[in-house]
Scaffold this active site. Structure first.
Site, PDB file in Angstrom:
ATOM      1  N   LYS A  66       0.842  -1.203   0.000  1.00  5.50           N
ATOM      2  CA  LYS A  66       0.000   0.000   0.000  1.00  5.50           C
ATOM      3  C   LYS A  66       0.873   1.247   0.000  1.00  5.50           C
ATOM      4  CE  LYS A  66      -1.639   2.997   2.703  1.00  5.50           C
ATOM      5  NZ  LYS A  66      -1.768   4.132   1.770  1.00  5.50           N
ATOM      6  N   GLU A 114       9.525   2.475  10.836  1.00  4.66           N
ATOM      7  CA  GLU A 114      10.520   3.548  10.667  1.00  4.66           C
ATOM      8  C   GLU A 114       9.737   4.851  10.715  1.00  4.66           C
ATOM      9  OE1 GLU A 114      13.600   3.498  10.810  1.00  4.66           O
ATOM     10  OE2 GLU A 114      13.998   1.366  10.492  1.00  4.66           O
ATOM     11  N   CYS A 137      13.362  11.836   6.704  1.00  5.34           N
ATOM     12  CA  CYS A 137      13.392  11.558   8.147  1.00  5.34           C
ATOM     13  C   CYS A 137      14.825  11.664   8.671  1.00  5.34           C
ATOM     14  CB  CYS A 137      12.764  10.221   8.472  1.00  5.34           C
ATOM     15  SG  CYS A 137      13.317   8.919   7.402  1.00  5.34           S
ATOM     16  N   GLU A 191       9.315  17.069  14.881  1.00  2.31           N
ATOM     17  CA  GLU A 191       9.727  16.945  13.484  1.00  2.31           C
ATOM     18  C   GLU A 191       8.849  17.831  12.608  1.00  2.31           C
ATOM     19  OE1 GLU A 191       9.113  13.163  11.428  1.00  2.31           O
ATOM     20  OE2 GLU A 191      11.123  13.385  10.601  1.00  2.31           O
TER      21      GLU A 191
HETATM   22  P1  ADP Z   1       2.851  10.950   6.316  1.00  4.24           P
HETATM   23  O1  ADP Z   1       2.877  12.194   7.100  1.00  4.24           O
HETATM   24  O2  ADP Z   1       4.138  10.497   5.763  1.00  4.24           O
HETATM   25  O3  ADP Z   1       1.693  10.860   5.342  1.00  4.24           O
HETATM   26  P2  ADP Z   1       1.496   8.857   7.746  1.00  4.24           P
HETATM   27  O4  ADP Z   1       2.014   8.095   8.907  1.00  4.24           O
HETATM   28  O5  ADP Z   1       0.198   9.524   7.853  1.00  4.24           O
HETATM   29  O6  ADP Z   1       2.651   9.847   7.411  1.00  4.24           O
HETATM   30  O7  ADP Z   1       1.413   7.902   6.472  1.00  4.24           O
HETATM   31  C1  ADP Z   1       2.359   6.931   6.134  1.00  4.24           C
HETATM   32  C2  ADP Z   1       1.642   5.758   5.498  1.00  4.24           C
HETATM   33  O8  ADP Z   1       0.775   5.178   6.471  1.00  4.24           O
HETATM   34  C3  ADP Z   1       0.771   6.110   4.307  1.00  4.24           C
HETATM   35  O9  ADP Z   1       0.830   5.087   3.332  1.00  4.24           O
HETATM   36  C4  ADP Z   1      -0.595   6.177   4.938  1.00  4.24           C
HETATM   37  O10 ADP Z   1      -1.639   5.944   4.018  1.00  4.24           O
HETATM   38  C5  ADP Z   1      -0.530   5.059   5.937  1.00  4.24           C
HETATM   39  N1  ADP Z   1      -1.504   5.152   7.027  1.00  4.24           N
HETATM   40  C6  ADP Z   1      -2.064   6.273   7.553  1.00  4.24           C
HETATM   41  N2  ADP Z   1      -2.934   5.962   8.528  1.00  4.24           N
HETATM   42  C7  ADP Z   1      -2.939   4.611   8.641  1.00  4.24           C
HETATM   43  C8  ADP Z   1      -3.638   3.675   9.468  1.00  4.24           C
HETATM   44  N3  ADP Z   1      -4.509   4.068  10.395  1.00  4.24           N
HETATM   45  N4  ADP Z   1      -3.385   2.369   9.295  1.00  4.24           N
HETATM   46  C9  ADP Z   1      -2.486   1.951   8.385  1.00  4.24           C
HETATM   47  N5  ADP Z   1      -1.817   2.776   7.568  1.00  4.24           N
HETATM   48  C10 ADP Z   1      -2.032   4.091   7.679  1.00  4.24           C
END
Ligand code: ADP
Length: 482
Positions: free
Chosen positions: A172, A249, A283, A382
């Site tokens: 994903k 990470e 990061c 951050e």
């Molecule tokens: P960023 O600020 O890099 O978007 P996130 O942690 O929101 O950081 O997103 C990183 C990844 O995690 C993306 O692929 C996002 O779609 C996914 N993601 C966000 N929320 C969830 C969740 N509740 N469960 C699983 N994956 C998630």
């Protein structure tokens, strides 16, 4: 314009909903339309991966080597085209986009070789007539969740080891950068993997990600993204039955120490590169510059001079050194932190202004704060943008203490010409990666990547250490009966 579909159970499939992928250098430019999968799509992908696993996990190391080699070769051969797509959707410069693409290809080639080097151990037993063997086996179906800031390299460094060690994958990518993920997936699929071994499921984290986390047939989750999401993911992975192996990470607030005896040019090069290249959206960015008194003013003035010459513009334009911020919401976050820094009493020494360019985009001049106290929010949280802070310290001991005074521990750097301080810093920095006279960002692909404290959780990624996460150890005993 790309009209993308998900790849599930060996075929390309439309989703009920779609979303536009917008170029941050020119918001009038739509890169493509990308599907938004639902939970049923995730279930189908996981079922296909589960069904494919018994045969895939028993392919020979030569077969898996050949698949990965083919993928790596094609990624590298198409580096210019893929790098351009990456820069267009993410906003890093074309040179950075091409560099990241080559790295993604190299990762596949590294793990293609890794297939042939998988080894176990054979030991004597404490009991007579008994042999002990320790081997590594694949885990099963692995869910891979990736962020937007490295649209092809991070997917590569999760997908390549997952497949190399015999696992099936449900991937994903981040919502903001599905184009590179889709292009990489096309290459992976063209290599001829059996149906179900690799599935691409684009969509929302809250829908696709959550469905993966909660599914009983996903054995492990590898995630890169924010701390808040990572924490939630780990909690869910433990809460569900059966519990999942998890690797996270997350963020960084990486210190870059500059000592009085540093080569000023090296220090400024490291700081500018580490803090502002890739628009500071790494990061491993050098977001906290910690500078000793004797060089502080010279460093700040040399850094400011260099910042004046940095070209912030369209990621695809010749001569651009810093591309736009990835989207409006990240830009709002950057601007908000710039306001917070000023309210906290730090001095906005340079930059931090919105810029107009030929096309509508999220252009921000790199910002440098001085007179920063390490307790301020801009030194602790951050920001994930082109914003760096400078804190003045008395000496090396104070610099080391401040470098370690953070909830994060991904990367840490020091600029010095002293072997004594460099060696001491390498030993005493509480970070997973330490750089001497190098930017905190910019790592090799064949060695472990990861941090300590709030930056990472679980085994390291990349290099041969990736086996820790992507395999499970089996200890087998044999009595020869003689
Ligand atoms: P960023 O600020 O890099 O978007 P996130 O942690 O929101 O950081 O997103 C990183 C990844 O995690 C993306 O692929 C996002 O779609 C996914 N993601 C966000 N929320 C969830 C969740 N509740 N469960 C699983 N994956 C998630």
């Amino acid at each position: 314009m790309i009209q993308a579909q998900n790849f599930i159970a060996g075929e390309w499939r439309k989703a009920a909903k779609e979303v536009a992928n917008i170029n941050p250098s020119n918001t009038a430019d739509v890169v493509g339309q990308f599907p938004q999968a639902d939970a049923a799509d995730v279930d189908t992908a996981i079922a296909a991966a589960k069904a494919a696993f018994p045969a895939w996990s028993h392919t020979t190391v030569q077969q898996r080597h050949d698949f990965l080699k083919k993928i790596g070769d094609e990624v590298i051969a198409r580096k210019d085209e893929l790098g351009r797509l990456l820069s267009r959707e993410e906003g890093k410069t074309l040179a950075e986009g091409i560099g990241e693409t080559v790295r993604a290809g190299q990762i596949f080639l590294f793990f293609s070789g890794g297939c042939l080097r998988q080894a176990g151990e054979k030991l004597g037993s404490v009991r007579p007539g008994v042999d002990v063997e320790i081997t590594r086996e694949p885990l099963g179906v692995i869910g891979l969740i990736t962020p937007w800031n490295f649209p092809i390299a991070i997917p590569a460094w999760k997908i390549a080891p997952a497949l190399a060690y015999g696992n099936c994958v449900v991937f994903k990518p981040a919502e903001l950068v599905p184009g590179s993920a889709h292009a990489l997936s096309e290459i992976i699929i063209r290599a001829g993997l059996p149906a179900g071994v690799f599935n691409l499921v684009m969509g929302k984290g809250s829908v696709v990600g959550e469905a993966m986390l909660r599914h009983k047939d996903v054995t492990a989750i590898s995630f890169t993204g924010s701390v808040a999401t990572g924490r939630r993911i780990a909690a869910t992975c433990i809460e569900v039955d059966p519990m999942k192996k998890v690797q996270l990470e997350m963020g960084g607030k990486n210190p870059m120490v500059v000592l009085d005896d540093a080569d000023l040019k090296v220090a400024v090069d490291c700081a500018v590169n580490g803090a502002f290249f890739s628009t500071g959206q790494r990061c491993t960015a050098s977001s906290r510059l910690i500078v000793t008194e004797g060089i502080h003013d010279r460093f700040v003035s040399a850094m400011t001079e260099r910042m004046k010459s940095l070209v912030v513009d369209d990621a695809l334009k010749d001569g651009t050194q810093i591309g736009p911020v990835v989207d409006q919401s990240q830009l709002d976050q950057d601007l908000n932190y710039i306001r917070i820094g000023q309210q906290e009493g730090a001095k906005l020494h340079a930059g931090g202004e919105l810029l107009n360019r030929q096309t509508p985009g999220f252009y921000l001049s790199p910002a440098l704060f001085t007179e920063v106290d390490n307790n301020m929010r801009i030194a602790r949280e951050e920001i994930f943008g082109p914003v760096a802070t400078v804190s003045r310290v008395k000496d090396y001991a104070a610099a080391l203490a401040m470098a370690n005074d953070t909830q994060f521990g991904l990367s840490a750097g020091i600029c010095t010409s002293s072997l004594k301080y460099a060696s001491h810093f390498k030993r005493n920095s509480e970070a997973g990666m330490v750089m001497v006279n190098l930017p905190t960002a910019g790592v090799d692909y064949h060695v472990p990547f990861g941090g300590r404290k709030g930056s990472s959780y679980g085994p390291r990624e990349q290099g041969r250490y990736a086996a820790e996460f992507y395999t499970v150890v089996k200890t087998a005993y044999t009595f020869d009966g003689y």
